[in-house]
Design an enzyme around this catalytic site. Structure first.
Site: not given
Lengths: 269, 431
Positions: A167, A111-112, A144
């Site tokens: 996204d 997770e960023l 990332n």
């Protein structure tokens, strides 16, 4: 009742986070011990192009050393390797469900967003405390994954990769920032074993079509048959286990799935 | 706030400075130097500068990469004008000008002269089929480059084909080296990654292959901003050896402050003796020779060759595979139109002999009067015969800063980061 906690603003909650004493802070529910989401809120969108400030392992061998901290019951003296990776795991819904479904498999979320990663960490720790012997096989790392997947996993290490509700990057000029893209699939194919499965799902029809298109066009992936999908217990979790998935169900939205298998290259070597 | 703006515009200027490049024809028929947008070629056969024939008038902006193909029949150049030019070295005619979407950062030519590969600033690697370059009926304006792979959002610093042509190797700013299978069947996309060579802790600046008669497939050598040169088995990605050139070679002199960063390796090249690799290092006035031992699979420093008598820190080095000479250039494009614009200083080291005995090679720095091609060569490639000391120093500094800005991630302080984010809604102080 924790009146002080309820009234405190998010900024106060953040400050408490920084002080590291988890069990007493109001960021966790006193009753369940689980972290409370409103203290870990972050924007849905994070810039995958910026070089954020988190440590990245130099190579998978270096990451193995970190695994002692991630999976203390399995390392050191462990011979197991991580097999499942949830890319963009959000608040960890899928991982938590998978952990009990596959108790002998090591899995990790990537997770960023900083706060969201913290939330998942806290959630796992709290679950390990409240249900001893379970959830030792799951962890999360802030990274990332569009830039650093090869730093974490060796060639053909993973058997499952998950990309849930990524996204959509609607504007055409931003399509190249999508986490599923023709070039990035090369890297995912590299870390997946032959026979390993990639699971993707979206509530945005165009993105669903895009991901299906990319996977169809890539020579190292082939679609998983309907029969296999019906027999795979993981498939249902894609739309039900996560926050995002539950929100879509509440709004009676449609979801678009693309599940593919990593195959061997057809080129002569 | 104002000083931040000035700081940023200065940095932007410095980032635009392009280091001078040098490339030598494999049989030393020609030597090429690129400074800024200027491409200079000296022909030994004619003893003079070669006339470059190009309908579009050459490159319009800084050239960032130049290369001869293994056969020497082709020469490629590309850079900030988003063009890759392919030259036929028989007549120095530009046979193709391939358009790139973004600025070009590196180039490679396949061993059979059939493909040119180039990478852009966004990390995409393209391939162009130029097999018909000597065909009279080819359509020079319609060559399209096909993207075959990418390093996501990372500047690719070097590209190369493996000696047997089986792989294409790409090195990037984010410390990675990727080895991908390449073949003419994979022209639409090189999707199968063979391995990654991971171990560097800073940008990878250059790659080269060390090889010998018995070990023709060679081992991969890489240089980096982390001040090391590393040896790899590029089939498996295993790191075989690491040479800490910054600490070992005693490059830190008493003038340097404690906080100074270890010097980066800026360029590597193969030499006549396949087991010797030459390295150019930031702040080293000369070059370092490293010896690869193929049976032990180790890399060690064989010799440091110093250039005395002038400030000379090479920005690019090259060698002909058939001649035991190493060519070096120091220079940079300049923004101001002063006298020091397009400065290039060429020096040569001789004696990179063919013995593979583990003795220190008997090298010597060649004086200007003894340089092959003599004064005509120096005049053609340098632009003039002598370069002032001040100009040399200024060049060295400009290149150092440009490399740092381009390849090292900007580290902002916490306050600076918050200042930059001040417009974001979630950063605004709630009333």
């Amino acid at each position: 009742m924790e009146t002080k906690g309820e009234e405190s603003s998010p900024t106060d909650g953040d400050k408490m986070l920084e002080h590291d004493s988890i069990s007493n802070s109001t960021t966790h529910s006193k009753t369940t011990g689980l972290p409370r989401k409103r203290f870990y809120r972050a924007r849905a969108h994070s810039n995958p192009l910026s070089d954020s400030h988190f440590p990245v392992p130099i190579s998978p061998a270096h990451f193995e050393n970190d695994c002692t901290a991630h999976f203390p019951k399995f390392f050191p003296n462990g011979s197991k390797k991580i097999e499942f990776a949830d890319i963009g795991c959000g608040f960890g819904g899928l991982l938590i469900s998978l952990a009990t479904l596959f108790p002998d498999t090591l899995m990790i979320g990537m997770e960023l967003r900083d706060k969201v990663t913290e939330y998942v960490k806290e959630r796992i720790l709290a679950l390990r405390a409240s249900s001893p012997g379970r959830y030792d096989n799951v962890s999360v790392v802030r990274t990332n994954s569009m830039k650093y997947i090869p730093n974490y996993f060796e060639k053909a290490q993973l058997t499952k990769m998950f990309f849930l509700f990524p996204d959509p990057h609607f504007k055409e000029k931003n399509h190249r920032r999508r986490v599923i893209s023709p070039h990035l699939l090369d890297e995912y194919a590299y870390v997946l074993k032959v026979g390993g499965i990639i699971y993707t799902i979206s509530d945005v029809e165009e993105l669903g079509a895009w991901m299906t298109g990319c996977l169809d066009d890539h020579e190292l992936f082939e679609p998983v048959t309907e029969e296999e999908l019906a027999a795979d217990p993981v498939v249902e979790l894609l739309s039900t286990a996560t926050e995002e998935g539950q929100k879509v169900a509440r709004n009676e939205g449609q979801t678009f799935r693309a599940v593919y298998r990593r195959i061997a290259s057809s080129h002569a070597r | 706030m104002e000083e931040h703006d000035v700081d940023e515009s200065e940095q932007k200027l410095e980032a635009e400075v392009a280091p001078a490049l040098i490339a030598v024809h494999p049989y030393q028929k020609f030597v090429s130097v690129a400074v800024g947008s200027d491409l200079r070629v000296f022909s030994f056969q004619h003893g003079s500068a070669a006339q470059l024939l190009d309908e579009t008038g050459g490159h319009k902006d800084s050239i960032r990469a130049i290369r001869y193909s293994k056969s020497g029949k082709l020469f490629v150049s590309g850079g900030d004008d988003k063009l890759v030019k392919v030259w036929d070295t028989d007549f120095w005619r530009c046979v193709y000008s391939v358009v790139s979407e973004k600025r070009v950062t590196s180039l490679a030519v396949s061993g059979d002269d059939k493909f040119v590969s180039f990478a852009d600033k966004f990390g995409v690697v393209y391939v162009v089929d130029i097999g018909d370059y000597d065909d009279e009926n080819r359509a020079p304006d319609r060559k399209e480059a096909v993207p075959i792979l990418s390093h996501y959002c990372s500047i690719i610093t070097r590209l190369d084909f493996s000696p047997d042509g089986q792989y294409i190797i790409s090195a990037d700013r984010d410390f990675k080296i990727r080895v991908t299978l390449f073949s003419k069947e994979r022209l639409e996309g090189a999707h199968e990654i063979q391995c990654f060579c991971l171990g560097h802790t800073e940008f990878v600046s250059s790659i080269a292959f060390a090889s010998s008669q018995d070990y023709a497939q060679g081992l991969l050598v890489s240089g980096s901003g982390d001040s090391t040169v590393r040896l790899w088995d590029y089939n498996s990605g295993s790191l075989l050896d690491t040479c800490e050139i910054g600490t070992k070679a005693g490059l830190l002199n008493s003038n340097q402050k404690q906080e100074d960063v270890l010097p980066a390796v800026t360029d590597l090249c193969e030499t006549y003796d396949g087991s010797l690799v030459a390295a150019a290092i930031q702040s080293l006035q000369g070059i370092m020779l490293l010896r690869c031992n193929f049976s032990a699979r180790t890399l060690s420093i064989a010799k440091v060759v110093s250039i005395a008598g002038e400030t000379f820190i090479p920005t690019s080095i090259s060698s002909a595979s058939s001649v035991p000479l190493l060519w070096m250039v120091m220079g940079a494009s300049s923004l101001s139109s002063t006298d020091s614009a397009l400065l290039a200083r060429v020096r040569v080291v001789s004696g990179l002999g063919a013995d593979s005995e583990p003795i220190v090679p008997e090298t010597s720095v060649v004086e200007d009067k003894d340089v092959p091609g003599g004064e005509p060569l120096l005049q053609a490639l340098q632009g003039r015969l002598t370069i002032g000391e001040e100009a040399s120093l200024a060049t060295a500094e400009a290149v150092k800063t440009a490399t740092r800005n381009l390849l090292i991630k900007k580290q902002y302080s916490a306050e600076r980061r918050d200042f930059r984010k001040r417009g974001r809604n979630d950063k605004k102080i709630k009333p």
